[in-house]
Design a protein around this motif. Structure first.
Motif, short mmCIF file in Angstrom:
data_model
loop_
_atom_site.label_atom_id
_atom_site.label_comp_id
_atom_site.label_asym_id
_atom_site.label_seq_id
_atom_site.Cartn_x
_atom_site.Cartn_y
_atom_site.Cartn_z
N ALA A 141 0.86 -1.19 0.00
CA ALA A 141 0.00 0.00 0.00
C ALA A 141 0.89 1.23 0.00
CB ALA A 141 -0.94 -0.02 1.20
N GLY A 142 1.44 1.55 -1.17
CA GLY A 142 2.35 2.67 -1.22
C GLY A 142 2.49 3.32 -2.58
N THR A 143 2.96 2.59 -3.57
CA THR A 143 3.34 3.22 -4.84
C THR A 143 2.16 3.66 -5.69
OG1 THR A 143 3.40 1.17 -6.12
CG2 THR A 143 5.39 1.73 -4.89
N ALA A 144 1.04 2.96 -5.57
CA ALA A 144 -0.13 3.21 -6.43
C ALA A 144 0.21 3.03 -7.90
CB ALA A 144 -0.72 4.59 -6.18
N ALA A 145 1.24 2.22 -8.19
CA ALA A 145 1.64 2.02 -9.58
C ALA A 145 0.52 1.45 -10.43
CB ALA A 145 2.86 1.10 -9.64
N ALA A 247 -6.44 4.04 0.35
CA ALA A 247 -5.83 5.37 0.51
C ALA A 247 -4.69 5.59 -0.48
CB ALA A 247 -5.33 5.54 1.93
N GLN A 248 -3.82 4.58 -0.63
CA GLN A 248 -2.70 4.77 -1.54
C GLN A 248 -3.16 4.86 -2.98
OE1 GLN A 248 -0.92 2.12 -3.63
NE2 GLN A 248 -2.83 0.97 -3.56
N TYR A 249 -4.26 4.16 -3.31
CA TYR A 249 -4.82 4.25 -4.66
C TYR A 249 -5.38 5.65 -4.90
CZ TYR A 249 -7.76 3.07 -8.72
OH TYR A 249 -8.34 3.03 -9.96
N VAL A 250 -6.08 6.18 -3.91
CA VAL A 250 -6.65 7.53 -4.02
C VAL A 250 -5.55 8.56 -4.24
CG1 VAL A 250 -7.93 9.32 -2.77
CG2 VAL A 250 -8.71 6.95 -2.68
#
Length: 384
Positions: A141-145, A247-250
């Motif tokens: 849950a971080g890069t949102a790659a 959240a990371q996707y947002v």
């Protein structure tokens, strides 16, 4: 001014969402998958959670698991060869930013063979064709790659991170399944979570920010402040894991479209030259660079502080802005991020090389405050 906003065609959210994968593959008219993942995820059974779904659906696949934590040009070329050998027609990326970024580069080159040297993809490459379809299943849950138009590959020869920005690379489908994140260690949970917070804050204050991106980023800051400590303290907490997954996707939806700033510009060389995990580098730099940028972002910093749960009603603008910086620093300390670059092995003699790359980085021009060589060097030096 005209603003552009590019998002996935389809996204699925929620624990167990990986079960939507077969339908997504068939919906794209594809039948042979190359799974792009890493050896650690294979070893700990995370990749199997997804390939079991493919097995049950009778969908054929090969696995490319040679992804490195900081993928390189040669890494991507090996993946391109694997795609061709498999006679695949779709990519399924399982992992963090490294796996998804590798899949993006593979997919772009397969569809645009003129860029097979890989290094010509740096910056905003003029590719003509959309990537081979990618379905991305993040395990961090971080890069949102999985929802961005960016990817990062290391040029081994120049020892630098190439930031590639290409609307043609965005995954066709993103599947955000928090169950794939339950085995993520505390340290990696903290680092990737602080990466997501950096995306949200930099995306909120970058020069390209506007009302739509602001809406996403301020909500991401609020969610990360709530769910990151929960995920670190109790890694199998469904509420925390799913909250961070969303959240990371947002945050990614917005920063992908408006850009980042100096934190990423200075973090990329730390990864390229010293293999420091990207989230850790961001987290160490973020509070100090927030203070550097403060005079240019006073009003927005008050909103950041409020999103992080601070009552700013009795504070003046400077006090509220400093409270935002302090809240970020406290969150970083709470989840166990190192406080200095010295702890990461950086010395004063490394600063000139780091500074030169930071000034050349594609993210740095988005910073709200202009920077000079001496200012960047002094920021690095202040964190030793």
């Amino acid at each position: 001014m005209v603003h552009r906003f590019i998002l996935n065609e389809t996204s699925f959210f929620g624990p167990g969402a990986r079960k939507e994968l077969p339908g997504a593959i068939r919906g794209l008219g594809k039948s042979k998958v190359l799974v792009v993942t890493d050896k650690g995820l294979l070893q700990f059974g995370v990749t199997k959670m997804v390939t079991d779904v493919l097995d049950e659906a009778g969908i054929a696949y090969d696995i490319f698991s040679e992804v490195k934590p900081n993928p390189t040009v040669s890494n991507v070329k090996a993946g391109i060869d694997a795609f061709k050998r498999a006679q695949a027609d779709i990519l399924v990326a399982i992992g963090g930013g490294s796996s998804i970024d590798t899949a993006k580069a593979i997919g772009i080159v397969i569809a645009n063979p003129d860029f097979s040297d890989i290094i010509s993809l740096e910056g905003c490459a003029p590719t003509q064709n959309k990537s081979v379809p990618i379905i991305a299943l993040p395990t961090t849950a971080g890069t949102a790659a999985e929802t961005t138009i960016n990817y990062v590959i290391i040029d081994e020869e120049k020892q630098k991170k190439m930031v590639c920005v290409d609307p043609n690379d965005i995954p066709a489908v993103a599947i955000i399944d928090a169950e794939l994140m339950y085995s993520l260690p505390k340290g990696l949970t903290a680092a990737t979570g602080m990466d997501a917070l950096t995306h949200a804050i930099e995306g909120y204050i970058t020069k390209g920010a506007w009302e739509l991106s602001d809406m996403f980023e301020i909500e991401a800051i609020r969610m990360i402040s709530r769910y990151l400590p929960m995920s670190v303290s109790d890694p199998k907490n469904p509420e925390g894991r799913n909250g961070m997954a969303v959240a990371q996707y947002v945050a990614g939806m917005a920063f992908s479209n408006v850009g980042l700033g100096l934190v990423h510009g200075m973090a990329h060389p730390l990864g390229a030259l010293f293999d420091i995990p990207h989230g850790v580098a961001n987290a160490v730099l973020l509070p100090t660079i927030m203070e550097f940028n403060m005079p240019y972002c006073i009003t927005k910093y008050r909103h950041i502080a409020e999103a992080m749960g601070i009552d700013t009603s009795s504070m003046n603008d400077n006090e509220a802005a400093q409270a935002a910086c302090d809240a970020v620093k406290q969150l970083s300390q709470m989840v166990g991020i190192p406080a200095t670059l010295t702890e990461l092995g950086i010395t004063d003699e490394n600063i000139p090389a780091l500074t030169r790359q930071a000034l050349d980085d594609v993210c740095t021009p988005g910073n709200p405050r202009p920077v000079t060589y001496d200012e960047v060097a002094n920021i690095y030096r202040s964190l030793l």
